[in-house]
Design a protein around this motif. Structure first.
Motif, PDB file in Angstrom:
ATOM      1  N   LYS A  43       0.832  -1.211   0.000  1.00 46.17           N
ATOM      2  CA  LYS A  43       0.000   0.000   0.000  1.00 46.17           C
ATOM      3  C   LYS A  43       0.862   1.254   0.000  1.00 46.17           C
ATOM      4  N   VAL A  44       1.986   1.190   0.717  1.00 47.11           N
ATOM      5  CA  VAL A  44       2.887   2.340   0.732  1.00 47.11           C
ATOM      6  C   VAL A  44       3.355   2.635  -0.691  1.00 47.11           C
ATOM      7  N   ARG A  45       3.790   1.601  -1.394  1.00 41.92           N
ATOM      8  CA  ARG A  45       4.256   1.794  -2.775  1.00 41.92           C
ATOM      9  C   ARG A  45       3.137   2.288  -3.684  1.00 41.92           C
ATOM     10  N   ARG A  46       1.965   1.703  -3.520  1.00 44.47           N
ATOM     11  CA  ARG A  46       0.840   2.059  -4.384  1.00 44.47           C
ATOM     12  C   ARG A  46       0.389   3.505  -4.157  1.00 44.47           C
ATOM     13  N   ASP A  47       0.368   3.938  -2.898  1.00 40.89           N
ATOM     14  CA  ASP A  47      -0.187   5.253  -2.549  1.00 40.89           C
ATOM     15  C   ASP A  47       0.876   6.315  -2.283  1.00 40.89           C
ATOM     16  N   MET A  48       2.120   6.044  -2.674  1.00 35.79           N
ATOM     17  CA  MET A  48       3.231   6.947  -2.364  1.00 35.79           C
ATOM     18  C   MET A  48       2.960   8.378  -2.844  1.00 35.79           C
ATOM     19  N   TYR A  49       2.490   8.519  -4.042  1.00 38.71           N
ATOM     20  CA  TYR A  49       2.248   9.854  -4.600  1.00 38.71           C
ATOM     21  C   TYR A  49       1.187  10.602  -3.793  1.00 38.71           C
ATOM     22  N   LEU A  50       0.058   9.951  -3.533  1.00 41.07           N
ATOM     23  CA  LEU A  50      -1.026  10.610  -2.795  1.00 41.07           C
ATOM     24  C   LEU A  50      -0.599  10.946  -1.369  1.00 41.07           C
ATOM     25  N   SER A  51       0.108  10.030  -0.730  1.00 47.08           N
ATOM     26  CA  SER A  51       0.582  10.287   0.631  1.00 47.08           C
ATOM     27  C   SER A  51       1.563  11.462   0.649  1.00 47.08           C
ATOM     28  N   SER A  52       2.414  11.522  -0.352  1.00 48.69           N
ATOM     29  CA  SER A  52       3.393  12.605  -0.425  1.00 48.69           C
ATOM     30  C   SER A  52       2.708  13.955  -0.592  1.00 48.69           C
ATOM     31  N   LYS A  53       1.651  13.985  -1.391  1.00 45.56           N
ATOM     32  CA  LYS A  53       0.913  15.240  -1.600  1.00 45.56           C
ATOM     33  C   LYS A  53       0.295  15.751  -0.301  1.00 45.56           C
ATOM     34  N   ARG A  54      -0.073  14.831   0.583  1.00 45.49           N
ATOM     35  CA  ARG A  54      -0.724  15.224   1.841  1.00 45.49           C
ATOM     36  C   ARG A  54       0.259  15.678   2.918  1.00 45.49           C
ATOM     37  N   MET A  55       1.536  15.413   2.733  1.00 46.52           N
ATOM     38  CA  MET A  55       2.527  15.757   3.757  1.00 46.52           C
ATOM     39  C   MET A  55       2.624  17.267   3.938  1.00 46.52           C
ATOM     40  N   ASN A  56       2.866  17.653   5.176  1.00 45.20           N
ATOM     41  CA  ASN A  56       3.018  19.054   5.530  1.00 45.20           C
ATOM     42  C   ASN A  56       4.470  19.469   5.278  1.00 45.20           C
ATOM     43  N   PHE A  57       4.678  20.338   4.298  1.00 44.85           N
ATOM     44  CA  PHE A  57       6.034  20.746   3.926  1.00 44.85           C
ATOM     45  C   PHE A  57       6.763  21.415   5.090  1.00 44.85           C
ATOM     46  N   ASN A  58       6.084  22.309   5.807  1.00 38.67           N
ATOM     47  CA  ASN A  58       6.735  23.030   6.906  1.00 38.67           C
ATOM     48  C   ASN A  58       7.221  22.068   7.986  1.00 38.67           C
ATOM     49  N   SER A  59       6.407  21.104   8.298  1.00 50.02           N
ATOM     50  CA  SER A  59       6.790  20.108   9.295  1.00 50.02           C
ATOM     51  C   SER A  59       7.980  19.285   8.809  1.00 50.02           C
ATOM     52  N   MET A  60       7.934  18.867   7.562  1.00 47.61           N
ATOM     53  CA  MET A  60       9.035  18.094   6.992  1.00 47.61           C
ATOM     54  C   MET A  60      10.326  18.921   6.977  1.00 47.61           C
ATOM     55  N   PHE A  61      10.213  20.198   6.644  1.00 45.99           N
ATOM     56  CA  PHE A  61      11.401  21.051   6.594  1.00 45.99           C
ATOM     57  C   PHE A  61      12.008  21.218   7.985  1.00 45.99           C
ATOM     58  N   ARG A  62      11.155  21.399   9.001  1.00 47.05           N
ATOM     59  CA  ARG A  62      11.669  21.509  10.375  1.00 47.05           C
ATOM     60  C   ARG A  62      12.385  20.236  10.788  1.00 47.05           C
TER      61      ARG A  62
END
Length: 78
Positions: A43-62
């Protein structure tokens, strides 16, 4: 914008090791976030794109900044 692109290009050319470090740590954090969302690897491989779109950039950058600071601190102490 043009000046930013030029500066980024110069930094990439002159600081390749630093770029590689940031890239590796970014991919590590990205994968950790994906794996935290779902236990099923297929599921991780299948939904990688959609999951990535939902990630919070500011949180990831911190998180990336924390990882880089820690990594640089460890490198200085070696």
């Amino acid at each position: 914008m043009k000046r930013f692109i030029e500066s980024a290009g110069i930094a990439l050319k002159n600081e390749q090791e630093k770029f590689k470090q940031f890239h590796k740590l970014s991919v590590k954090l990205w994968m950790q976030n994906l794996l935290d969302e779902e236990d099923d690897e297929a599921k991780v491989r299948r939904d990688m794109y959609l999951s990535s779109k939902r990630m919070n950039f500011n949180s990831m950058f911190r998180k990336l900044c924390v990882e880089v600071d820690l990594d640089q601190s460890l490198q200085r102490n070696i």
